[in-house]
Design an enzyme around this catalytic site. Structure first.
Site, PDB file in Angstrom:
ATOM      1  N   PHE A 141       0.843  -1.187   0.000  1.00 44.58           N
ATOM      2  CA  PHE A 141       0.000   0.000   0.000  1.00 44.58           C
ATOM      3  C   PHE A 141       0.879   1.238   0.000  1.00 44.58           C
ATOM      4  O   PHE A 141       1.779   1.374   0.825  1.00 44.58           O
ATOM      5  CB  PHE A 141      -0.902   0.031   1.227  1.00 44.58           C
ATOM      6  CG  PHE A 141      -1.977  -1.019   1.230  1.00 44.58           C
ATOM      7  CD1 PHE A 141      -2.125  -1.897   0.175  1.00 44.58           C
ATOM      8  CD2 PHE A 141      -2.845  -1.120   2.294  1.00 44.58           C
ATOM      9  CE1 PHE A 141      -3.116  -2.859   0.170  1.00 44.58           C
ATOM     10  CE2 PHE A 141      -3.849  -2.080   2.307  1.00 44.58           C
ATOM     11  CZ  PHE A 141      -3.976  -2.951   1.253  1.00 44.58           C
ATOM     12  N   GLU A 142       0.609   2.156  -0.895  1.00 45.07           N
ATOM     13  CA  GLU A 142       1.394   3.382  -1.000  1.00 45.07           C
ATOM     14  C   GLU A 142       0.460   4.586  -0.976  1.00 45.07           C
ATOM     15  O   GLU A 142      -0.764   4.447  -0.906  1.00 45.07           O
ATOM     16  CB  GLU A 142       2.219   3.365  -2.284  1.00 45.07           C
ATOM     17  CG  GLU A 142       3.212   2.211  -2.354  1.00 45.07           C
ATOM     18  CD  GLU A 142       4.017   2.204  -3.639  1.00 45.07           C
ATOM     19  OE1 GLU A 142       3.960   3.195  -4.393  1.00 45.07           O
ATOM     20  OE2 GLU A 142       4.703   1.202  -3.893  1.00 45.07           O
ATOM     21  N   GLY A 143       1.052   5.768  -1.045  1.00 46.89           N
ATOM     22  CA  GLY A 143       0.270   6.991  -1.136  1.00 46.89           C
ATOM     23  C   GLY A 143      -0.694   7.152   0.018  1.00 46.89           C
ATOM     24  O   GLY A 143      -0.315   7.121   1.177  1.00 46.89           O
TER      25      GLY A 143
END
Length: 609
Positions: free
Chosen positions: A394-396
């Site tokens: 999971f990014e951002g």
């Protein structure tokens, strides 16, 4: 906490009037409650005559000066910065259900004196402006189970230096904390090819236990058992354990020796080689690196993360995985050949995982319905392709901690709570064989050392450190954490210095934080515990085209030498050496092949002994 300056304290009555009132009410006897005979001085080195002994100041902000002083020959001078309030503190042993008086002398603007961890209501007092020495004092009562409190003084962000002297804590002395006894009765259970379970009786007064493998610290745990993982088949290992608390660490126990079984293949149990290379395979999309068929992935790669499973929408929890279509990837294999190649890799001892997220795959499990959909859809992918587990990438904005979490140990944000619950459900569904890895960005892990739960001060995003509650809650289920040491700005290490991407020092500093543990947002009372070295790999871009922060093979080797052997360290000195460090992760297998395999060749050639 509001970064605006606090309102001025109400102006107090002159001391002469106060004393007159006291005398009129009953003479000097009325003053005796302030100095009870049973009270003792509990603050250590409150006059700073022994330098900073006993005190810890954030961001190296404190120093001892000989002028100005209030008493004796020395005083504390601390200088706040734009993102630091120059907090100097010490932890003191106290008694439960007891009253204490905290006092001291201060000079400067916006100087605070206070106590935290009282078990009742934490207290503080302050002066808006003290051009000369001014006395500050407050009292508090400890809670029913409180045995220690932290006393502190601090200034305000971006203001000038302040001075403090003759700090005092008067009250009943607490029972001194003693170093616990050496653990006895350490035993090794039934070994497998790569694991050895350990257990020992509890030691009175111990808050934690430190496990040593071959004389090297490999884990710190709060329970009385630990399973050593990532071991080599048919190999004898020696283990010891010590007991620790705030007073220090006991001697190591008598060593026990266990020999792993011969084993074979990759097998179940989430087993990885002692040192593993992890890479992402562009399975669902094409870019300039070219498409690599699963059957053509080189044998160097021990863990292959399929990039990516992506959500149908940010909040649905519904995850889908589709092979790259031939219109984008003309040389892509059929789904049947892809599945057959996965089985061949697993037969050769490799692990193949589905990676969820990536740059464009934002996932927010804000509801229990989304949580349950996540579990069912991810399970379907794992079952359809016969995969070994899950990688969370999971990014951002995926974790979105602006909802109010401020304590990584007790998350309340639904996005975080539901993600933890979903992963635990998957782990329970597939059992011990389930491999769980995470690939957060440094912003969401190590930057928590500076800004976690602190709000958008100085333009900082309040989601800094957002992965910390997820990692902490899943640490017993986590196979491997490989933080992305790239696409990042400079980050402060445990040496309170900023380190920049692309060099050995950055990887050393970031990895040392994970293996040593670190105070979250500079709070010495809230320390993120260390991970085991076999749970940690260093994340790097495979080539200059793969991401900002590319690190040359020579610098990667320097980082590994420093972390595993404590040799060749540069300006950053580690807090230990970890020969059991799991290895390296890279984005990506495709970019490494595009770069003629430079990254994987360097890993294969590295000598871990």
């Amino acid at each position: 906490m509001d970064r605006s300056l606090p309102r001025a304290l109400p102006r107090s009555r002159p001391l002469t009037y106060v004393l007159a009132g006291v005398l009129a009410a009953g003479g000097l006897a009325a003053l005796t409650p302030l100095a009870r005979a049973a009270d003792t001085e509990l603050a250590r080195n409150g006059g700073f005559e022994s330098g900073l002994d006993g005190w810890s100041c954030t961001a190296n902000s404190g120093a001892v000066v000989t002028s100005p002083v209030h008493g004796g020959t020395k005083a504390l001078q601390a200088t706040p910065a734009g993102s630091d309030n120059a907090r100097c503190a010490q932890t003191v042993t106290v008694k439960p259900n007891s009253t204490y008086t905290l006092s001291g002398w201060a000079r400067g603007s916006y100087v605070y004196l206070g106590a935290s961890g009282t078990g009742t209501t934490d207290v503080s007092t302050w002066t808006q402006s003290a051009p000369d020495w001014q006395r500050l004092a407050t009292t508090f009562t400890t809670g029913a189970s409180t045995t220690s409190v932290t006393i502190y003084t601090h200034g305000w962000y971006g203001t000038g230096a302040y001075q403090a002297d003759d700090l005092s804590l008067l009250g009943p002395g607490g029972d001194p904390v003693r170093i616990p006894a050496t653990p006895t009765g350490l035993t090794a259970g039934t070994a497998t090819a790569t694991t050895v379970p350990l257990a020992w009786p509890a030691v009175t007064g111990a808050d934690a236990y430190r496990v040593y493998q071959g004389g090297t610290l490999v884990a710190t745990v709060t329970g009385t058992s630990y399973t050593a993982t990532g071991l080599t088949p048919s190999t004898a290992y020696s283990f010891q354990v010590s007991a620790a608390n705030s007073a220090g660490e006991s001697a190591k126990s008598t060593a026990v020796t266990a020999t792993t079984t011969s084993g074979g293949g990759g097998g179940g149990g989430g087993q990885l080689p002692a040192h593993a290379l992890v890479g992402y395979l562009h399975a669902s999309f094409a870019n300039g690196s070219g498409y690599t068929r699963m059957a053509d992935v080189p044998d160097s790669w021990d863990v292959i993360d399929l990039a990516f499973g992506e959500p149908t929408s940010v909040t649905s929890g519904d995850i889908r995985f589709t092979l790259c279509p031939v219109t984008q990837c003309p040389n892509a294999e059929s789904e049947a050949d892809f599945k057959a190649a996965i089985k061949a890799k697993q037969a050769a001892g490799k692990k193949v995982l589905i990676s969820i997220g990536g740059q464009n795959g934002q996932v927010q499990l804000a509801t229990t319905a989304a949580r349950d959909t996540f579990v069912s859809s991810v399970s379907k992918i794992i079952d359809d392709y016969g995969l070994d587990g899950l990688d969370i990438d999971f990014e951002g904005h995926s974790l979105s901690l602006q909802t109010g979490d401020t304590d990584f140990r007790n998350p309340t944000s639904p996005v975080v709570v539901n993600l933890i619950a979903a992963v635990k459900t998957l782990k329970a569904r597939y059992g011990a064989k389930f491999v769980l890895t995470m690939a957060p960005e440094t912003f969401f892990v190590q930057l928590g050392h500076q800004y976690y739960g602190s709000g958008p001060w100085g333009g900082q995003d309040p989601r800094a450190g957002a992965y910390l509650p997820v990692i902490h809650a899943l640490r017993d289920d986590l196979t491997l954490l490989h933080v992305q040491d790239y696409n990042s700005g400079s980050i402060m290490g445990l040496d309170n210095q900023y380190h920049s991407m692309g060099g050995a020092d950055f990887h050393i500093a970031m990895t040392d934080m994970l293996l040593t543990g670190f105070p979250v947002a500079g709070n010495p009372d809230r320390v993120f515990p260390p991970l085991r070295p076999d749970q940690v790999a260093i994340g790097l871009p495979a080539s200059t085209q793969a991401g900002n922060g590319y690190t040359t093979p020579a610098e990667v080797t320097k980082a590994l030498d420093c972390l595993t052997k404590k040799t060749g360290c540069g300006s950053y000195q580690t807090h230990g050496s970890w020969p059991a460090l799991r290895g390296l992760m890279t984005w990506s297998i495709n970019w490494d092949r595009y770069d003629n395999g430079e990254f994987s060749r360097n890993f294969d050639a590295y000598s871990w002994s």
